[in-house]
Design a protein around this motif. Structure first.
Motif, PDB file in Angstrom:
ATOM      1  N   ILE A  13       3.235   0.087  12.028  1.00  0.00           N
ATOM      2  CA  ILE A  13       2.410  -0.528  10.982  1.00  0.00           C
ATOM      3  C   ILE A  13       0.926  -0.376  11.302  1.00  0.00           C
ATOM      4  CG2 ILE A  13       1.804  -2.704   9.849  1.00  0.00           C
ATOM      5  CD1 ILE A  13       4.551  -1.385   9.015  1.00  0.00           C
ATOM      6  N   LYS A  14       0.539  -0.644  12.516  1.00  0.00           N
ATOM      7  CA  LYS A  14      -0.884  -0.565  12.865  1.00  0.00           C
ATOM      8  C   LYS A  14      -1.403   0.861  12.898  1.00  0.00           C
ATOM      9  CE  LYS A  14      -1.243  -4.877  15.430  1.00  0.00           C
ATOM     10  NZ  LYS A  14      -1.481  -5.515  16.720  1.00  0.00           N
ATOM     11  N   PRO A  60      -1.413   1.701  -0.967  1.00  0.00           N
ATOM     12  CA  PRO A  60      -0.459   1.154  -0.003  1.00  0.00           C
ATOM     13  C   PRO A  60       0.998   1.338  -0.426  1.00  0.00           C
ATOM     14  CG  PRO A  60      -1.819  -0.601  -0.951  1.00  0.00           C
ATOM     15  CD  PRO A  60      -2.311   0.688  -1.496  1.00  0.00           C
ATOM     16  N   GLN A  61       1.253   1.387  -1.728  1.00  0.00           N
ATOM     17  CA  GLN A  61       2.624   1.590  -2.185  1.00  0.00           C
ATOM     18  C   GLN A  61       3.124   2.987  -1.809  1.00  0.00           C
ATOM     19  OE1 GLN A  61       3.161   0.437  -6.307  1.00  0.00           O
ATOM     20  NE2 GLN A  61       1.808  -1.321  -6.027  1.00  0.00           N
ATOM     21  N   ILE A  62       2.259   3.983  -1.934  1.00  0.00           N
ATOM     22  CA  ILE A  62       2.632   5.349  -1.557  1.00  0.00           C
ATOM     23  C   ILE A  62       2.866   5.428  -0.047  1.00  0.00           C
ATOM     24  CG2 ILE A  62       1.796   7.733  -1.374  1.00  0.00           C
ATOM     25  CD1 ILE A  62       0.349   7.212  -4.087  1.00  0.00           C
ATOM     26  N   VAL A  63       1.984   4.811   0.714  1.00  0.00           N
ATOM     27  CA  VAL A  63       2.136   4.811   2.178  1.00  0.00           C
ATOM     28  C   VAL A  63       3.446   4.125   2.565  1.00  0.00           C
ATOM     29  CG1 VAL A  63       1.152   3.970   4.349  1.00  0.00           C
ATOM     30  CG2 VAL A  63      -0.352   4.926   2.576  1.00  0.00           C
ATOM     31  N   ASP A  64       3.715   2.967   1.962  1.00  0.00           N
ATOM     32  CA  ASP A  64       4.934   2.224   2.297  1.00  0.00           C
ATOM     33  C   ASP A  64       6.191   3.007   1.934  1.00  0.00           C
ATOM     34  OD1 ASP A  64       3.355   0.183   3.236  1.00  0.00           O
ATOM     35  OD2 ASP A  64       3.620  -1.094   1.466  1.00  0.00           O
ATOM     36  N   LEU A  65       6.185   3.661   0.777  1.00  0.00           N
ATOM     37  CA  LEU A  65       7.351   4.448   0.383  1.00  0.00           C
ATOM     38  C   LEU A  65       7.556   5.630   1.325  1.00  0.00           C
ATOM     39  CD1 LEU A  65       9.688   4.906  -1.543  1.00  0.00           C
ATOM     40  CD2 LEU A  65       8.107   6.142  -3.055  1.00  0.00           C
ATOM     41  N   SER A  66       6.485   6.240   1.777  1.00  0.00           N
ATOM     42  CA  SER A  66       6.602   7.350   2.732  1.00  0.00           C
ATOM     43  C   SER A  66       7.203   6.876   4.051  1.00  0.00           C
ATOM     44  CB  SER A  66       5.234   7.983   2.981  1.00  0.00           C
ATOM     45  OG  SER A  66       4.739   8.564   1.805  1.00  0.00           O
ATOM     46  N   TYR A 101      10.403  -4.834   5.188  1.00  0.00           N
ATOM     47  CA  TYR A 101      10.217  -5.788   4.102  1.00  0.00           C
ATOM     48  C   TYR A 101      10.630  -7.213   4.468  1.00  0.00           C
ATOM     49  CZ  TYR A 101      10.125  -1.193   1.976  1.00  0.00           C
ATOM     50  OH  TYR A 101       9.844   0.113   1.706  1.00  0.00           O
ATOM     51  N   THR A 102      10.472  -8.092   3.551  1.00  0.00           N
ATOM     52  CA  THR A 102      10.742  -9.536   3.599  1.00  0.00           C
ATOM     53  C   THR A 102       9.603 -10.268   4.296  1.00  0.00           C
ATOM     54  OG1 THR A 102      12.018  -9.710   5.665  1.00  0.00           O
ATOM     55  CG2 THR A 102      13.250  -9.146   3.658  1.00  0.00           C
ATOM     56  N   GLU A 103       9.666 -11.575   4.240  1.00  0.00           N
ATOM     57  CA  GLU A 103       8.580 -12.377   4.808  1.00  0.00           C
ATOM     58  C   GLU A 103       8.497 -12.259   6.335  1.00  0.00           C
ATOM     59  OE1 GLU A 103      12.271 -14.714   4.585  1.00  0.00           O
ATOM     60  OE2 GLU A 103      11.131 -13.720   3.004  1.00  0.00           O
ATOM     61  N   ASP A 104       9.559 -11.842   6.983  1.00  0.00           N
ATOM     62  CA  ASP A 104       9.488 -11.642   8.434  1.00  0.00           C
ATOM     63  C   ASP A 104       9.651 -10.174   8.812  1.00  0.00           C
ATOM     64  OD1 ASP A 104      12.171 -11.597   7.710  1.00  0.00           O
ATOM     65  OD2 ASP A 104      12.849 -12.598   9.531  1.00  0.00           O
ATOM     66  N   GLY A 105       9.431  -9.282   7.842  1.00  0.00           N
ATOM     67  CA  GLY A 105       9.503  -7.845   8.097  1.00  0.00           C
ATOM     68  C   GLY A 105       8.241  -7.340   8.785  1.00  0.00           C
ATOM     69  N   TRP A 106       8.288  -6.098   9.182  1.00  0.00           N
ATOM     70  CA  TRP A 106       7.181  -5.509   9.935  1.00  0.00           C
ATOM     71  C   TRP A 106       5.861  -5.547   9.174  1.00  0.00           C
ATOM     72  CZ3 TRP A 106      10.178  -0.502  11.538  1.00  0.00           C
ATOM     73  CH2 TRP A 106      11.088  -0.808  12.568  1.00  0.00           C
ATOM     74  N   ILE A 107       5.893  -5.259   7.879  1.00  0.00           N
ATOM     75  CA  ILE A 107       4.626  -5.233   7.138  1.00  0.00           C
ATOM     76  C   ILE A 107       3.988  -6.621   7.149  1.00  0.00           C
ATOM     77  CG2 ILE A 107       3.516  -4.864   4.899  1.00  0.00           C
ATOM     78  CD1 ILE A 107       5.666  -2.702   4.344  1.00  0.00           C
ATOM     79  N   GLN A 108       4.743  -7.629   6.772  1.00  0.00           N
ATOM     80  CA  GLN A 108       4.192  -8.987   6.727  1.00  0.00           C
ATOM     81  C   GLN A 108       3.709  -9.455   8.105  1.00  0.00           C
ATOM     82  OE1 GLN A 108       3.425 -10.945   4.330  1.00  0.00           O
ATOM     83  NE2 GLN A 108       4.532 -10.161   2.576  1.00  0.00           N
ATOM     84  N   ARG A 109       4.428  -9.102   9.131  1.00  0.00           N
ATOM     85  CA  ARG A 109       4.094  -9.583  10.479  1.00  0.00           C
ATOM     86  C   ARG A 109       2.908  -8.860  11.104  1.00  0.00           C
ATOM     87  NH1 ARG A 109       9.608  -8.710  13.177  1.00  0.00           N
ATOM     88  NH2 ARG A 109       8.400  -8.877  15.084  1.00  0.00           N
ATOM     89  N   TYR A 115      -1.054  -5.814   1.069  1.00  0.00           N
ATOM     90  CA  TYR A 115       0.351  -5.576   0.787  1.00  0.00           C
ATOM     91  C   TYR A 115       0.731  -6.361  -0.444  1.00  0.00           C
ATOM     92  CZ  TYR A 115       5.444  -5.709   1.166  1.00  0.00           C
ATOM     93  OH  TYR A 115       6.776  -5.621   0.897  1.00  0.00           O
ATOM     94  N   GLU A 116       1.401  -5.688  -1.346  1.00  0.00           N
ATOM     95  CA  GLU A 116       1.841  -6.318  -2.580  1.00  0.00           C
ATOM     96  C   GLU A 116       3.301  -5.955  -2.786  1.00  0.00           C
ATOM     97  OE1 GLU A 116       0.982  -5.506  -7.292  1.00  0.00           O
ATOM     98  OE2 GLU A 116      -0.658  -5.236  -5.881  1.00  0.00           O
ATOM     99  N   GLU A 117       4.170  -6.956  -2.789  1.00  0.00           N
ATOM    100  CA  GLU A 117       5.578  -6.670  -3.047  1.00  0.00           C
ATOM    101  C   GLU A 117       5.751  -6.308  -4.509  1.00  0.00           C
ATOM    102  OE1 GLU A 117       8.777  -8.951  -1.440  1.00  0.00           O
ATOM    103  OE2 GLU A 117       7.399  -9.930  -0.054  1.00  0.00           O
ATOM    104  N   ILE A 118       6.525  -5.256  -4.747  1.00  0.00           N
ATOM    105  CA  ILE A 118       6.759  -4.851  -6.135  1.00  0.00           C
ATOM    106  C   ILE A 118       8.210  -5.050  -6.490  1.00  0.00           C
ATOM    107  CG2 ILE A 118       4.829  -3.280  -6.342  1.00  0.00           C
ATOM    108  CD1 ILE A 118       6.735  -1.000  -5.625  1.00  0.00           C
TER     109      ILE A 118
END
Length: 118
Positions: A13-14, A60-66, A101-109, A115-118
């Motif tokens: 993530i970083k 960020p959506q494109i990055v996350d999907l990749s 994903y999720t509230e305790d997933g890597w992105i959130q943590r 970050y915007e959940e879609i």
């Protein structure tokens, strides 16, 4: 060392997600001075404010999907895997792409970027 799977997620993530989003943000806001970045910035200036905001939301959506697709590929191809501290990442998770994903997933943590959940 902390949990190897969390360590991998934090580094991913970083060093991949946040760096990529930050890099594109720098390009679309004109802060990068190389020729290609300046061309992109000039094109962005021709867009309406709403269009530029949409681009900023999509980055960020494109990055996350990749990242999601790369992790899913690792799960789907048994001859491809990642190891951290001699641990196979695909064996430490029941779904690497789901770790994002999720509230305790890597992105959130771990993310410092938007970050915007879609």
């Amino acid at each position: 060392m902390e949990d190897v799977l969390s360590y991998f997620g934090e580094v991913l993530i970083k060093e991949v997600r946040d760096r990529t989003i930050h890099g594109f943000d720098m390009r679309v806001t004109g802060k990068m001075k190389d020729g290609d970045s300046q061309k992109l910035y000039a094109e962005m200036q021709k867009m309406s404010n709403e269009q530029r905001q949409l681009i900023e939301r999509i980055i960020p959506q494109i990055v996350d999907l990749s990242i999601h697709n790369m992790l899913f590929m690792i799960e789907e191809y048994p001859n491809i895997d990642l190891q951290v501290e001699a641990e196979k990442m695909s064996e430490l998770s029941d779904g690497l792409s789901g770790e994002l994903y999720t509230e305790d997933g890597w992105i959130q943590r771990f993310t410092k970027e938007r970050y915007e959940e879609i």
